[in-house]
Write a protein that holds these residues in place. Structure first.
Motif, short mmCIF file in Angstrom:
data_model
loop_
_atom_site.label_atom_id
_atom_site.label_comp_id
_atom_site.label_asym_id
_atom_site.label_seq_id
_atom_site.Cartn_x
_atom_site.Cartn_y
_atom_site.Cartn_z
N MET A 110 0.92 -11.31 -1.04
CA MET A 110 1.64 -10.22 -1.69
C MET A 110 3.03 -10.66 -2.15
O MET A 110 3.61 -10.05 -3.05
CB MET A 110 1.75 -9.02 -0.74
CG MET A 110 0.42 -8.45 -0.29
SD MET A 110 -0.75 -8.14 -1.65
CE MET A 110 0.14 -6.90 -2.59
N ALA A 111 3.56 -11.72 -1.54
CA ALA A 111 4.88 -12.22 -1.94
C ALA A 111 4.89 -12.74 -3.37
O ALA A 111 5.96 -12.89 -3.96
CB ALA A 111 5.33 -13.32 -0.98
N THR A 112 3.72 -12.99 -3.93
CA THR A 112 3.66 -13.52 -5.30
C THR A 112 3.67 -12.43 -6.35
O THR A 112 3.81 -12.73 -7.54
CB THR A 112 2.39 -14.38 -5.49
OG1 THR A 112 1.23 -13.54 -5.36
CG2 THR A 112 2.32 -15.48 -4.44
N VAL A 113 3.53 -11.17 -5.95
CA VAL A 113 3.36 -10.11 -6.96
C VAL A 113 4.28 -8.91 -6.79
O VAL A 113 4.38 -8.09 -7.70
CB VAL A 113 1.90 -9.61 -6.99
CG1 VAL A 113 0.97 -10.70 -7.48
CG2 VAL A 113 1.46 -9.10 -5.63
N CYS A 158 2.78 -23.27 5.46
CA CYS A 158 2.41 -23.08 4.05
C CYS A 158 3.47 -23.62 3.11
O CYS A 158 3.65 -23.09 2.00
CB CYS A 158 2.17 -21.60 3.77
SG CYS A 158 0.90 -20.84 4.80
N ALA A 159 4.20 -24.63 3.53
CA ALA A 159 5.28 -25.18 2.71
C ALA A 159 4.76 -25.57 1.33
O ALA A 159 3.72 -26.22 1.21
CB ALA A 159 5.90 -26.38 3.40
N VAL A 164 6.11 -18.63 -0.92
CA VAL A 164 6.48 -18.83 0.48
C VAL A 164 7.99 -18.72 0.68
O VAL A 164 8.45 -18.24 1.73
CB VAL A 164 5.94 -20.18 1.01
CG1 VAL A 164 6.70 -21.36 0.40
CG2 VAL A 164 6.00 -20.23 2.53
N CYS A 165 8.79 -19.14 -0.30
CA CYS A 165 10.25 -19.06 -0.14
C CYS A 165 10.70 -17.60 -0.04
O CYS A 165 11.49 -17.24 0.84
CB CYS A 165 10.94 -19.75 -1.31
SG CYS A 165 10.73 -21.54 -1.33
N GLY A 166 10.19 -16.75 -0.93
CA GLY A 166 10.53 -15.34 -0.86
C GLY A 166 10.01 -14.69 0.40
O GLY A 166 10.67 -13.83 0.99
#
Length: 276
Positions: A110-113, A158-159, A164-166
């Motif tokens: 979900m961090a991608t959207v 998951c580096a 992953v940064c957000g």
């Protein structure tokens, strides 16, 4: 030949009333989306999309595949290619032919959207005791799906993955312990940085225990009261009421139902007086 549920469909399943069962299911060690049905038609011939878990999901159903050649083309599914290594135990088996992304993996997806404020709200949701219902205008209680102590180590595995940064940054704004979206919305409004629409206060504690004087303890027959929000170091506590619904929740994409009833109102008023 299982399918691996991903993204919005995974979020919908974790928000369903069956999530309390899913969280108890074993996590599979092998997390590669392999042995997929060889065709879209096979999904129907094997009855996979009509299983109990998937029958009520909004279409198209989001699935994850390992490479482009694994895509299944059809109106009722949406493919997502994940070429990076997926950490072990990133899926749970909820039916023989259905693998569901874990709450930690779903959070990363979900961090991608979604925006950082909404992602922070979702992080709070999965580590707290409620889930939003379809449409986000109501919620139901359930045990926490995960905790911050599991989310952070998972993201470290998951580096380099997209989002992953957000996802890592947002965890610093998440608070455990709220039992409704109203508390989450108010906490985020107060503690998110100004560039994200908040007031930039330090991270707060939820349902913080405040011990009562002996006279109040005898009167109320309880040794303590929980403060909705608290900053123990600063010795500040806050109680919220129904105004949260109109002024706080909508900007964060959540509209929790009103707390109604004379008892709820008097309970809030009494705690506000004591903690004030």
């Amino acid at each position: 030949m299982p399918v691996y549920i991903y993204h919005n469909s995974a979020q919908s399943l974790w928000r369903s009333t069956r999530a309390r069962d899913y969280v108890r299911f074993p996590r599979i060690a092998d997390s590669r989306p392999a042995n997929l049905p060889h065709s879209y038609r096979a999904l129907f011939s094997q009855g996979i999309l009509s299983t109990t878990a998937l029958r009520a999901l909004p279409r198209p159903v989001d699935i994850i595949v390992e490479k482009d050649s694994d895509r299944l083309y059809g109106k009722q599914i949406r493919n997502h290619v994940w070429m990076r290594q997926i950490p072990e135990r990133s899926f749970v088996t909820i039916e023989p032919s259905v693998r569901l992304s874990t709450p930690e993996f779903t959070y990363l997806q979900m961090a991608t959207v979604i925006s950082l404020p909404r992602l922070a709200s979702y992080a709070c949701e999965i580590v707290e005791g409620y889930s939003l219902n379809q449409g986000g205008r109501s919620f139901h209680a359930r045990p926490p799906l995960t905790n911050l102590g599991l989310l952070a180590p998972y993201l470290s595995k998951c580096a380099g993955a997209r989002g992953v940064c957000g996802a890592r940054k947002t965890l610093s704004y998440a608070v455990e312990g709220f039992r409704s979206p109203a508390g989450t919305s108010l906490a985020l409004l107060l503690t998110l940085p100004a560039r994200l629409g908040g007031y930039g206060l330090p991270t707060c504690a939820s349902n913080h225990r405040i011990d009562l004087a002996e006279s109040w303890e005898r009167y109320l027959r309880t040794p303590y009261l929980p403060a909705d929000l608290a900053w123990p170091t600063e010795m500040v506590a806050m109680e919220y009421d129904n105004i949260v619904r109109q002024r706080v929740a909508p900007p964060l994409g959540v509209t929790p139902p009103l707390r109604t009833g004379l008892f709820a109102q008097r309970s809030d008023d009494l705690r506000s007086q004591l903690l004030g």
